[in-house]
Scaffold this motif. Structure first.
Motif, PDB file in Angstrom:
ATOM      1  N   ASP A  17     -13.965   9.773   4.426  1.00 22.13           N
ATOM      2  CA  ASP A  17     -13.424   9.239   5.671  1.00 22.13           C
ATOM      3  C   ASP A  17     -11.905   9.190   5.657  1.00 22.13           C
ATOM      4  OD1 ASP A  17     -15.871   8.880   6.846  1.00 22.13           O
ATOM      5  OD2 ASP A  17     -16.087   6.795   6.219  1.00 22.13           O
ATOM      6  N   LEU A  18     -11.335   8.776   4.538  1.00 18.27           N
ATOM      7  CA  LEU A  18      -9.893   8.538   4.479  1.00 18.27           C
ATOM      8  C   LEU A  18      -9.110   9.749   3.993  1.00 18.27           C
ATOM      9  CD1 LEU A  18      -9.893   4.906   3.022  1.00 18.27           C
ATOM     10  CD2 LEU A  18      -9.792   5.635   5.411  1.00 18.27           C
ATOM     11  N   ARG A  19      -9.792  10.731   3.416  1.00 16.70           N
ATOM     12  CA  ARG A  19      -9.132  11.940   2.893  1.00 16.70           C
ATOM     13  C   ARG A  19      -8.010  11.575   1.915  1.00 16.70           C
ATOM     14  NH1 ARG A  19     -12.976  13.864   5.474  1.00 16.70           N
ATOM     15  NH2 ARG A  19     -12.951  15.878   6.540  1.00 16.70           N
ATOM     16  N   SER A  20      -8.235  10.531   1.143  1.00 15.85           N
ATOM     17  CA  SER A  20      -7.195  10.066   0.217  1.00 15.85           C
ATOM     18  C   SER A  20      -7.836   9.201  -0.860  1.00 15.85           C
ATOM     19  CB  SER A  20      -6.126   9.268   0.966  1.00 15.85           C
ATOM     20  OG  SER A  20      -5.292   8.557   0.066  1.00 15.85           O
ATOM     21  N   PHE A  21      -7.587   9.531  -2.124  1.00 16.57           N
ATOM     22  CA  PHE A  21      -8.067   8.697  -3.216  1.00 16.57           C
ATOM     23  C   PHE A  21      -7.309   7.370  -3.244  1.00 16.57           C
ATOM     24  CE2 PHE A  21     -10.170  12.457  -4.367  1.00 16.57           C
ATOM     25  CZ  PHE A  21     -11.043  12.216  -5.417  1.00 16.57           C
ATOM     26  N   THR A  22      -6.016   7.420  -2.927  1.00 17.67           N
ATOM     27  CA  THR A  22      -5.205   6.197  -2.932  1.00 17.67           C
ATOM     28  C   THR A  22      -5.703   5.207  -1.899  1.00 17.67           C
ATOM     29  OG1 THR A  22      -3.256   7.437  -3.669  1.00 17.67           O
ATOM     30  CG2 THR A  22      -2.870   5.275  -2.666  1.00 17.67           C
ATOM     31  N   ARG A  23      -5.893   5.670  -0.657  1.00 17.85           N
ATOM     32  CA  ARG A  23      -6.348   4.778   0.410  1.00 17.85           C
ATOM     33  C   ARG A  23      -7.777   4.323   0.170  1.00 17.85           C
ATOM     34  NH1 ARG A  23      -5.212   7.840   5.833  1.00 17.85           N
ATOM     35  NH2 ARG A  23      -6.110   5.932   6.708  1.00 17.85           N
ATOM     36  N   ALA A  24      -8.604   5.192  -0.397  1.00 11.06           N
ATOM     37  CA  ALA A  24      -9.978   4.796  -0.696  1.00 11.06           C
ATOM     38  C   ALA A  24      -9.993   3.677  -1.735  1.00 11.06           C
ATOM     39  CB  ALA A  24     -10.767   6.002  -1.205  1.00 11.06           C
ATOM     40  N   ALA A  25      -9.136   3.798  -2.749  1.00 12.12           N
ATOM     41  CA  ALA A  25      -9.060   2.760  -3.772  1.00 12.12           C
ATOM     42  C   ALA A  25      -8.608   1.433  -3.166  1.00 12.12           C
ATOM     43  CB  ALA A  25      -8.099   3.190  -4.888  1.00 12.12           C
ATOM     44  N   LEU A  28     -11.492  -0.098  -1.129  1.00  8.67           N
ATOM     45  CA  LEU A  28     -12.586  -0.604  -1.947  1.00  8.67           C
ATOM     46  C   LEU A  28     -12.130  -1.668  -2.943  1.00  8.67           C
ATOM     47  CD1 LEU A  28     -14.426   2.776  -2.648  1.00  8.67           C
ATOM     48  CD2 LEU A  28     -15.082   0.986  -1.030  1.00  8.67           C
ATOM     49  N   GLY A  29     -10.826  -1.942  -2.964  1.00  6.42           N
ATOM     50  CA  GLY A  29     -10.306  -2.976  -3.853  1.00  6.42           C
ATOM     51  C   GLY A  29     -10.399  -2.614  -5.321  1.00  6.42           C
ATOM     52  N   THR A  30     -10.135  -1.336  -5.640  1.00  2.00           N
ATOM     53  CA  THR A  30     -10.215  -0.888  -7.020  1.00  2.00           C
ATOM     54  C   THR A  30      -9.080   0.082  -7.303  1.00  2.00           C
ATOM     55  OG1 THR A  30     -11.692   0.087  -8.669  1.00  2.00           O
ATOM     56  CG2 THR A  30     -11.799   1.007  -6.445  1.00  2.00           C
ATOM     57  N   THR A  31      -9.192   0.865  -8.353  1.00  2.76           N
ATOM     58  CA  THR A  31      -8.127   1.792  -8.743  1.00  2.76           C
ATOM     59  C   THR A  31      -8.543   3.229  -8.487  1.00  2.76           C
ATOM     60  OG1 THR A  31      -8.922   2.021 -11.017  1.00  2.76           O
ATOM     61  CG2 THR A  31      -7.404   0.179 -10.534  1.00  2.76           C
ATOM     62  N   GLN A  32      -7.549   4.132  -8.445  1.00  2.00           N
ATOM     63  CA  GLN A  32      -7.857   5.543  -8.274  1.00  2.00           C
ATOM     64  C   GLN A  32      -8.695   6.064  -9.430  1.00  2.00           C
ATOM     65  OE1 GLN A  32      -4.740   8.239  -6.843  1.00  2.00           O
ATOM     66  NE2 GLN A  32      -3.417   6.465  -6.570  1.00  2.00           N
ATOM     67  N   GLY A  33      -8.388   5.577 -10.630  1.00  2.71           N
ATOM     68  CA  GLY A  33      -9.146   6.009 -11.799  1.00  2.71           C
ATOM     69  C   GLY A  33     -10.610   5.632 -11.690  1.00  2.71           C
ATOM     70  N   ALA A  34     -10.868   4.429 -11.171  1.00  2.80           N
ATOM     71  CA  ALA A  34     -12.252   3.963 -11.051  1.00  2.80           C
ATOM     72  C   ALA A  34     -13.030   4.783 -10.030  1.00  2.80           C
ATOM     73  CB  ALA A  34     -12.267   2.492 -10.669  1.00  2.80           C
ATOM     74  N   ILE A  35     -12.423   5.085  -8.898  1.00  2.20           N
ATOM     75  CA  ILE A  35     -13.166   5.853  -7.892  1.00  2.20           C
ATOM     76  C   ILE A  35     -13.333   7.308  -8.341  1.00  2.20           C
ATOM     77  CG2 ILE A  35     -12.432   4.338  -6.010  1.00  2.20           C
ATOM     78  CD1 ILE A  35     -10.569   6.543  -5.077  1.00  2.20           C
ATOM     79  N   SER A  36     -12.388   7.831  -9.130  1.00  2.00           N
ATOM     80  CA  SER A  36     -12.546   9.188  -9.670  1.00  2.00           C
ATOM     81  C   SER A  36     -13.752   9.250 -10.602  1.00  2.00           C
ATOM     82  CB  SER A  36     -11.274   9.605 -10.415  1.00  2.00           C
ATOM     83  OG  SER A  36     -10.176   9.726  -9.539  1.00  2.00           O
ATOM     84  N   VAL A  37     -13.907   8.209 -11.427  1.00  2.00           N
ATOM     85  CA  VAL A  37     -15.052   8.152 -12.347  1.00  2.00           C
ATOM     86  C   VAL A  37     -16.359   8.080 -11.560  1.00  2.00           C
ATOM     87  CG1 VAL A  37     -16.216   6.715 -14.059  1.00  2.00           C
ATOM     88  CG2 VAL A  37     -13.758   7.141 -14.257  1.00  2.00           C
ATOM     89  N   LYS A  38     -16.399   7.245 -10.512  1.00  2.00           N
ATOM     90  CA  LYS A  38     -17.617   7.117  -9.716  1.00  2.00           C
ATOM     91  C   LYS A  38     -17.953   8.417  -9.001  1.00  2.00           C
ATOM     92  CE  LYS A  38     -17.111   2.143  -8.989  1.00  2.00           C
ATOM     93  NZ  LYS A  38     -16.882   1.047  -8.009  1.00  2.00           N
ATOM     94  N   LEU A  39     -16.927   9.104  -8.479  1.00  2.00           N
ATOM     95  CA  LEU A  39     -17.172  10.374  -7.800  1.00  2.00           C
ATOM     96  C   LEU A  39     -17.724  11.410  -8.775  1.00  2.00           C
ATOM     97  CD1 LEU A  39     -16.987  12.187  -5.298  1.00  2.00           C
ATOM     98  CD2 LEU A  39     -14.633  12.717  -5.979  1.00  2.00           C
ATOM     99  N   LYS A  40     -17.133  11.479  -9.975  1.00  2.00           N
ATOM    100  CA  LYS A  40     -17.621  12.432 -10.972  1.00  2.00           C
ATOM    101  C   LYS A  40     -19.061  12.115 -11.357  1.00  2.00           C
ATOM    102  CE  LYS A  40     -13.096  13.544 -12.979  1.00  2.00           C
ATOM    103  NZ  LYS A  40     -12.225  13.438 -14.173  1.00  2.00           N
TER     104      LYS A  40
END
Length: 300
Positions: A17-25, A28-40
């Motif tokens: 939706d946001l087309r951005s890892f930064t904005r998604a983090a 969701l109240g988390t970090t870019q690293g955390a959402i990258s791990v979840k996506l992988k």
């Protein structure tokens, strides 16, 4: 059988939706690293690459685009299942949508809200941006999707809208004659911008059908009785953009924003649903600094 991690699916949908890892983090109240791990983790579960990421671009892969709708259905079903564990309490949500803003996305938006929270009673009010702003600050409505005026009002930016002068192909306006303009209300912000632009260009104006309502304005223009200003995506069927033909001034784009003072978790979740549905129909243009309507919508 593959079992999907609901949290990872939610992360994927937020990134999409946001087309951005930064904005998604941030959302969701988390970090870019955390959402990258979840996506992988999710991509490993489905055996497909869902998001393509470069230093300058985040976009869905072909597999990600195909998975997005089922992912939303999974999240909606999960939310309904969780909500079913406790007695549903009737809730009301009042949403104002500016008449120069609401278009084909409104049914999708309402359907998405209902799917997200079936116990939610949705009240929708269509009005001018200024009237909705007044209603919002009075507490008459919970949220509003409106045009951002030059007053720098707060709100979460949803997209940028472009405006033009529309009339039927056979509409006649001769240079030097007053322009026949249909308008819904003297307080309409879009009308005020248009009349100021005409005054600056030295174009005389005669206001026809003033105060007859936004739908009647569209009917008047579609009937060939006048011209008027519309969002380029909401112009009446059978009309064309006529600014070049009649030498009418270019109109600046307008930011569309969401206003809300709600803070409880269920209401914030409903707001995220609104933002998601709206942005699906209004992707931000690549150049946010554009001050005129896109060339492809202009009459050739």
């Amino acid at each position: 059988m593959t079992t999907l991690d609901v949290d990872a699916v939610k992360t994927f949908v937020t990134i999409a939706d946001l087309r951005s890892f930064t904005r998604a983090a941030e959302t969701l109240g988390t970090t870019q690293g955390a959402i990258s791990v979840k996506l992988k983790r999710l991509e490993s579960q489905v055996g497909q690459r869902l998001i393509e990421r470069t230093p300058r671009l985040v976009r869905l892969s072909a597999q990600g685009a195909a998975f997005l709708a089922p992912a939303r259905e999974l999240l909606a079903a999960h939310d309904r299942a969780v909500a079913g564990l406790s007695p549903a309490r009737p809730r009301r949500f009042s949403l104002g949508i500016a008449t120069h803003v609401g278009g084909a996305e409104v049914p999708t938006l309402l359907a998405r809200l209902h799917a997200h929270d079936p116990a939610l009673t949705i009240e929708v009010r269509l009005d001018d941006s200024r009237d909705l702003l007044t209603a919002f600050y009075r507490g008459d409505i919970d949220a509003a999707i409106i045009r951002r005026e030059d007053d720098g009002r707060d709100g979460e930016m949803l997209t940028t809208d472009h405006y033009g002068w529309f009339a039927t192909p056979d509409f006649v306006h001769r240079a030097g004659e007053p322009l026949r303009l249909a308008a819904s209300s003297p307080s309409c912000g879009v009308l005020n911008i248009a009349t100021r632009a005409l005054a600056a260009a030295g174009t005389p104006l005669t206001e026809s059908f003033l105060g007859c309502g936004s739908f009647a304005v569209a009917d008047a223009v579609a009937a060939g009785l006048a011209t008027s200003v519309f969002s380029c995506r909401l112009a009446p069927a059978g009309t064309i953009e006529v600014s070049r033909r009649f030498g009418l001034p270019a109109l600046p784009p307008s930011e569309i924003v969401l206003l809300s003072a709600l803070s409880d978790a269920r209401s914030r979740a409903a707001l995220k649903t609104i933002v998601s549905a709206f942005r699906e129909h209004h992707r931000l243009p690549a150049d946010r600094t554009t001050r005129t309507i896109p060339a492809e919508v202009l009459e050739m």
